[in-house]
Design a protein around this motif. Sequence first.
Motif, mmCIF file in Angstrom:
data_model
loop_
_atom_site.group_PDB
_atom_site.id
_atom_site.type_symbol
_atom_site.label_atom_id
_atom_site.label_comp_id
_atom_site.label_asym_id
_atom_site.label_seq_id
_atom_site.Cartn_x
_atom_site.Cartn_y
_atom_site.Cartn_z
ATOM 1 N N UNK A 184 0.848 -1.195 0.000
ATOM 2 C CA UNK A 184 0.000 0.000 0.000
ATOM 3 C C UNK A 184 0.883 1.244 0.000
ATOM 4 N N UNK A 185 0.378 2.288 -0.608
ATOM 5 C CA UNK A 185 1.042 3.583 -0.597
ATOM 6 C C UNK A 185 0.094 4.603 0.003
ATOM 7 N N UNK A 186 0.588 5.363 0.971
ATOM 8 C CA UNK A 186 -0.214 6.407 1.618
ATOM 9 C C UNK A 186 0.503 7.737 1.432
ATOM 10 N N UNK A 187 -0.239 8.749 0.982
ATOM 11 C CA UNK A 187 0.358 10.053 0.725
ATOM 12 C C UNK A 187 -0.375 11.176 1.425
ATOM 13 N N UNK A 307 4.563 -2.322 3.657
ATOM 14 C CA UNK A 307 4.247 -3.739 3.478
ATOM 15 C C UNK A 307 2.955 -4.049 4.233
ATOM 16 N N UNK A 308 2.560 -5.313 4.303
ATOM 17 C CA UNK A 308 1.273 -5.680 4.896
ATOM 18 C C UNK A 308 1.189 -5.361 6.385
ATOM 19 N N UNK A 309 2.337 -5.367 7.064
ATOM 20 C CA UNK A 309 2.331 -5.096 8.513
ATOM 21 C C UNK A 309 2.352 -3.611 8.830
ATOM 22 N N UNK A 310 2.629 -2.792 7.829
ATOM 23 C CA UNK A 310 2.811 -1.368 8.077
ATOM 24 C C UNK A 310 4.269 -0.984 8.188
ATOM 25 N N UNK A 311 5.147 -1.892 7.814
ATOM 26 C CA UNK A 311 6.584 -1.593 7.821
ATOM 27 C C UNK A 311 6.896 -0.675 6.648
ATOM 28 N N UNK A 312 7.707 0.343 6.920
ATOM 29 C CA UNK A 312 8.045 1.308 5.890
ATOM 30 C C UNK A 312 9.054 0.696 4.914
ATOM 31 N N UNK A 313 8.735 0.794 3.629
ATOM 32 C CA UNK A 313 9.620 0.288 2.584
ATOM 33 C C UNK A 313 10.329 1.405 1.829
ATOM 34 N N UNK A 387 -0.677 7.905 8.143
ATOM 35 C CA UNK A 387 -0.602 6.490 7.777
ATOM 36 C C UNK A 387 -1.298 5.636 8.826
ATOM 37 N N UNK A 388 -1.004 5.914 10.093
ATOM 38 C CA UNK A 388 -1.612 5.135 11.175
ATOM 39 C C UNK A 388 -3.134 5.193 11.093
ATOM 40 N N UNK A 389 -3.652 6.366 10.822
ATOM 41 C CA UNK A 389 -5.107 6.539 10.715
ATOM 42 C C UNK A 389 -5.653 5.778 9.510
ATOM 43 N N UNK A 390 -4.909 5.839 8.386
ATOM 44 C CA UNK A 390 -5.378 5.205 7.154
ATOM 45 C C UNK A 390 -5.364 3.681 7.244
ATOM 46 N N UNK A 391 -4.388 3.100 7.929
ATOM 47 C CA UNK A 391 -4.287 1.633 7.974
ATOM 48 C C UNK A 391 -4.857 1.055 9.261
ATOM 49 N N UNK A 392 -5.379 1.915 10.137
ATOM 50 C CA UNK A 392 -6.012 1.439 11.355
ATOM 51 C C UNK A 392 -5.052 0.912 12.395
ATOM 52 N N UNK A 400 6.776 2.388 16.760
ATOM 53 C CA UNK A 400 7.633 1.362 17.362
ATOM 54 C C UNK A 400 8.061 0.322 16.330
ATOM 55 N N UNK A 401 7.169 -0.005 15.389
ATOM 56 C CA UNK A 401 7.480 -0.977 14.353
ATOM 57 C C UNK A 401 8.588 -0.472 13.431
#
Length: 768
Positions: A184-187, A307-313, A387-392, A400-401
Amino acid sequence: MRPMKFGVGQSTRRLEDPKFVTGAGSFTDDLTPPDAFHALVVRSTYAHAQFSFRNLDTTRAMPGIRLVLTHAEVADLGGLPCPGAARNSDGQMMDLTPYPILPDGVARHVGDAVAFIVADSMDQARDAAEAMEIDWEALAPVIGIEAAESGEALVWPERGGNVAFDTELGDAARTEKAFAKAHRVVGLTIVNNRLVTNYLEPRGCVASYDEASGRWSLILGSQGSHGIRDTLADKVLKVDRDRVRVVTPDVGGGFGTKIFTYREYALCAVAAQRLGRTVAWIADRTEHFLGDAQGRDNLTHAEMALDRRGKFLGLRIDLKADLGAYLSQFGPFVPSAGARMSPGCYDIPAVHVRVRGYYTNTLPVDAYRGAGRPEAAYVIERLVDHIAREIGKAPDALRALNFIPPDKMPYKTQTGRNYDSGEFEAAMRRAMELADWNGFKDRLKASRKAGRIRGIGLASYIEACSGGGAETAQVSLEADGGVRVLIGTQSTGQGHLTAYAQLVSQHLDLPLDRIRVVQGDTDEIATGSGTGGSRSIPVGGASVAGASRALAERLKELASDMLEAGVGDLEISDGAVRVAGTDKSVSFAEIAASDKATPDLLKTSDAWKPPEATYPNGSHICEVEIDPETGETEVVAYTVVDDFGVTLNPLLLAGQVHGGLAQGIGQALHERTIYDEDGQLVTASLMDYRLPRAADMPNFRFETRNVPSTTNIMGMKGAGEAGAIGGSPAVMNAVCDALHRAFGIRRIDMPATPDRVFAAIREARGGA
């Protein structure tokens, strides 16, 4: 270092304050002699116009008028330089446009200086300015980044466009690959609003010229007298540096904006030489709004690949900076270098940043408390919360991740910064504990019951400061047994006298009132880098400490014969050298009076150069309540946990953090610089430009959780700008949290003024 009564770590009250609170300070205007002539700058009322003068002889013949300078009279002077030029993506340095002391027939912003009048009195100078006949031919102005991009009008037509520079950081290809494989991409697109710096004391200059020696002497409030001396001599007046003396007395605030060389200093110098009399120019508040460099003003689009976990790529940023009409001293450097901090505290394997600077018909933009690092922190911290708001995902869990863990230190970012230390999650968790993060739900219920909406915001920042070249300090023993410090930094309210005295006392065990700190005189102090980038104590202080340590050893050597004891058996205690374990001692004054104590032996110098920048960091948590019926936002709680490496004086440190927080809160909620479509500065006074007040500030909770710097000899990291860096994103994340919880509003820009917040709420309610 062993503990001393007045040394490192002590919460010593500021030695400067009795003078200031009793009105005994000595500022630039206080040093204007009674017989001085008074100067006034005639400023453009147009944002962009061609102009010419009519009947200047009539103006010059008016009562009390001594001199009228226009471009023709100062055409032989050099312009103001821009040493902070940026490098374009092709590797070439950007082309520099001229910044003349007075423009030759074209004004490029409202407030642009077009003439300089010197008179017996200020009233006579004002009369002449009002009577001066100027023909204006308005040209189309360029106001704002959108207009600059369109190219429909040009600030500098000979350039063919309004782009001043276009540069890139990071690896574009690597970043594209990261985005291609993202789940996913969040902007987010955000505005970093322009600010007027509004220090307490407006600028001024008192200039004199000695015909016999051919030397100028200028008194002016600055952040470093040597830098202004060097610029005036080398670039503007084109004379040897020893012909220019710059003295900086007490200074009422700077925030970066007083480090620059301004036109008025050269104009005062020229006028003093031509008239053979001291010339004083003292700005009023409106002139500050119209004539001094402003801050921030960026439009940024940022995207994160996840990525799927919310890890920044990967992180991709497009930053557009409004530089104003002229290139101020570090104007291009601020956004281009500040963007190197774009990754923040996060382990992001691919980063690409494009930075473009644009000319507009507005005041030049330059460094303001943080110089690009607050802008970078604001982008990444607003994006992370979005991002946190968008991916829940909870904002702390997402951080922390993705935080750089301590075991990865030292860590090199994809934009070339080398973090030496930092425990980001630990600081965040401590801040959450202090702020009672888990109790927010109960406070939210209470706010809802009272008809208000509530939000909580988190921002974790890291910045780079305290780098650069060496700062030289000289420490000498005086005849009375006191100590004198010469150093080329400049206090503008930070408390240098106290801080440097503590470092001297750490090694010489003297009461602080026996230590005299001298700054701001280019005749008395050989070199100086001035104050900026939180360098004074971590860099200048390291040199003071080194010189003090060397003087302590020197005094032991001189006392050795007097006490008939080996140097290894001696110690410094209470302003004396004594034989350890005995009452046998010799005072510093007695050493100074001894036959062997030549002046050269009684002074030592040190010049410590940092090998790398330091990286202060920390976490801010802000809680706000908003009245949905008025849009008024109140900061009801604020918590900070900072890592400053080593603390010299906790009291001074807290003051620096509180001051920065006030400016961060001010930018987030109150301060707004508005130019209308014609380029008029609508917010040109404190009647229209809203500064934060004491009533707008909460009681701050502030702690340090320090991890000593490995790149600073004293372990310090610098603290002067940190509050302003973490403040704005924490406040805006809290505002966004409140608006999203209550109305589903996903975005709002600074400043979140009542009218903006109310309009957003009204729109979310369907216009009701």
